[in-house]
Every structure is written in C-alpha cells, then in structure tokens.
Design an enzyme around this catalytic site. Structure first.
Site, PDB file in Angstrom:
ATOM      1  CD  GLN A 133      20.755 -23.155   2.556  1.00  0.00           C
ATOM      2  OE1 GLN A 133      21.745 -23.335   3.258  1.00  0.00           O
ATOM      3  NE2 GLN A 133      20.342 -24.039   1.671  1.00  0.00           N
TER       4      GLN A 133
ATOM      5  CG  HIS B 230      25.698 -31.491   9.499  1.00  0.00           C
ATOM      6  ND1 HIS B 230      25.226 -31.003   8.308  1.00  0.00           N
ATOM      7  CD2 HIS B 230      25.647 -30.455  10.359  1.00  0.00           C
ATOM      8  CE1 HIS B 230      24.907 -29.725   8.440  1.00  0.00           C
ATOM      9  NE2 HIS B 230      25.149 -29.372   9.681  1.00  0.00           N
TER      10      HIS B 230
END
Length: 337
Positions: free
Chosen positions: A98, A305
């Site tokens: 990613q 997050h």
C-alpha cells in the site's frame, strides 16, 4: 519540502507520507517517528517500506536506519517494472504494497511487485482483507491488476509472499458508499499453520452460533508446508456495495473460543450499525479517495488513527475531509477538493 510531525501516530503516518510523496513528487521531512511507541523510531518493517518507496521513486533518503526518529525523503521520478522486497520478519507485506501501489497506479504504469514477509499480522491488514475487501473497491475506482498470495506468513516466523501485477490504469475516480445494500454472502474461515485441526473447529463452532452461519458457510484452510505456527479466524460479509472482513488471531494462553467471540462481536457490531465500511477499511480508503479528489462512505466511529491520517493527507493534497456523526453509531466520512 513538507515538514511533518510523526508523533501523532505510528508507522502508518510514515507510509502515508511516502505514498503521497511518490504520487505528488513533493519531498518531506518527518520528525518524531513512532516517538510515543514502546520501541520508538524505524523498525525493520518500516525500513522495507522506505526502501520500497526509494526504489519506486528513485528517491534520495536520509535517516533510514533502525531506531531513527527522523527521515528526509526526496523523490525524483517513478521506476515501474519488476520489484521484489523481502522484509525478513513477519512484518506486514500488505503495508509495503500500500506504500508504493498508489503512485504506480496514479502514473499509469505497469509493474510486477513481489513482497515477502508477514501476510497475516495482527497489526496490519491481512492478505485476505486486501484481496476480498480493499482491492474490489480499488477496481471500481479504476485500478487494473491481479493480486495473489504465494504462501502464508504468521508472526513471528513470517515467510509468506504476496504479488501484485499492475497493468496501466486510469487515474482514481470518485467512489461513494452511503449504504452497503443487502448482505449476499457470509463465510467464516479458520486458517491453521502447524496448529491442530480442533482449534479451527472450535473457532468455527462459536462463529456459527454467534452469527447464525450454516454448515456450508464455514471452512478450514490448513497451510501446506508451513514455515511456522499460526492461526487466524477470518469472517467475511459480502454485501451489494462493499465487503467487510474481520480477523482474529490465535494467541498463546488464549482459548479458541475467546478468539472467535472477539471476531464475531466485531462482525455483529458492523451488521447492527448498517454501514458500508468497517473501521479498518475506513482507514484504508482515505488515501485513494483523496487521490480521486472526491469520495464518501458510511462507517462506524472513526478511529483517532483515521483522523490523524486525514490531517496528514491534507498537507500533501488540496482536499478536505469531513467527519459527520449521523447518530445511532453511524458516521459519514467525505473528502472533496
């Protein structure tokens, strides 16, 4: 050069910065990397992501050493073609993927990526999550490629492998997921690597009871030629517009029943909330939707997050995120220019 403070999060902030630097060509300097963690600074798995970004971006890098809390990264272009990286531990292969995939996608190039290490890591998206939940949405946004897993890698032995064959693709397009639609498929799978079959059977019995699954909706996958011991219970719900994958991991001195109860509880909460995207997939969608310049989805309570990641993305791209509480545990996250 963009100045960034890495104290607000873990390795994900660094990986997001690397990905966006490759996409935009903007250099960055990050301080305080993982400063609040028990083991602050760069670990081996983070260094593999940095090395991968360096290779793909033909970049100049300063501070890439074990334990370093500062990094300067200056990309010079995009190097497509074939790449192979070995983490050497059970560090996450999917997080390395990613890190580099968005830029290769954005630049419309072909690439063959092979990453060796952990495929099923409690601190990262599993290979199953990437394959079944994340990539189908990326395909709807325009990516064209094939993902495969050549071997399972559990903590601590690692030894797994993933590959991604990327074909030249259209730039990311907007995706909106206000609703998930009807659930059309349910499945629970116990994955066993050098672990007795009975462990998986006990996990699946709990999942069947808690989620009302039929006999044909559960299965056991026993890893052939295992590198080391490991166990995961993966529960998948495929709906009309999105798929959710929930995973629990076997841990020493934790019963199979306890592992299964935790995963089943998370799946049940997502079903009850009637949202398109679970908390973990929400984190993963922020960057590609920002690259598209537009997107939205319904989800459960956003994590800290997710918010810190969104704030970092806004430093690289001319976009703005909104987080709206719609009540009843349902939230909407949107990004726009």
């Amino acid at each position: 050069m963009i100045e960034l403070d890495g104290q607000a999060g873990g390795g994900q902030l660094l990986r997001t910065a690397l990905a966006l630097s490759l996409c935009t060509g903007e250099a960055f300097a990050m301080t305080g990397i993982r400063a609040r963690r028990e083991r602050p600074g760069l670990l081996r798995q983070h260094l593999t992501a940095v090395d991968a970004a360096r290779a793909v971006g033909k970049a100049t890098v300063e501070g890439a050493s074990t334990g370093s809390t500062e990094l300067r990264f200056t990309p010079e272009g995009i190097h497509a073609g074939e790449h192979r990286w070995t983490i050497g531990t059970a560090g996450s292969t999917t997080l390395v993927l990613q890190t580099v995939l968005p830029a290769l996608w954005m630049h419309g190039v072909a690439a063959h990526l092979t990453i060796e290490g952990g495929t099923h890591n409690p601190q990262a998206p599993t290979a199953d999550f990437i394959d079944e939940a994340f990539l189908p949405l990326m395909e709807r946004m325009g990516i064209d490629g094939d993902f495969s897993m050549g071997g399972h890698g559990f903590y601590p032995a690692g030894g797994g492998r993933i590959t991604f064959d990327l074909r030249p693709s259209a730039k990311p397009s907007a995706l909106h997921l206000p609703h998930r639609g009807e659930v059309v498929e349910r499945h629970a799978r116990a994955i066993l690597s050098a672990i007795p079959l009975g462990i998986g059977q006990r996990e699946l019995e709990v999942a069947r009871r808690r989620l009302g699954l039929g006999e044909a909706e559960v299965s056991v996958r026993q890893v052939k030629s295992p590198i080391g011991p490991g166990n995961a219970l993966s529960i998948r719900f495929r709906a009309e517009h999105s798929t959710a994958v929930f995973t629990g991991f076997g841990i020493k001195r934790v019963t199979a029943e306890h592992v299964a109860e935790g995963v089943s509880k998370a799946a049940s909460a997502w079903l009850a909330a009637d949202v398109a995207v679970d908390e973990h997939l929400a984190d993963q969608l922020l960057l590609p939707m920002a690259l598209a310049g537009e997107g939205s989805f319904s989800t459960t309570l956003p994590s800290a997050h997710a918010r810190s990641n969104a704030a970092l993305i806004e430093k690289f791209l001319p976009v703005e995120f909104s987080f709206d509480d719609e009540g009843g545990g349902r939230w909407s996250i949107a990004v726009s220019r």
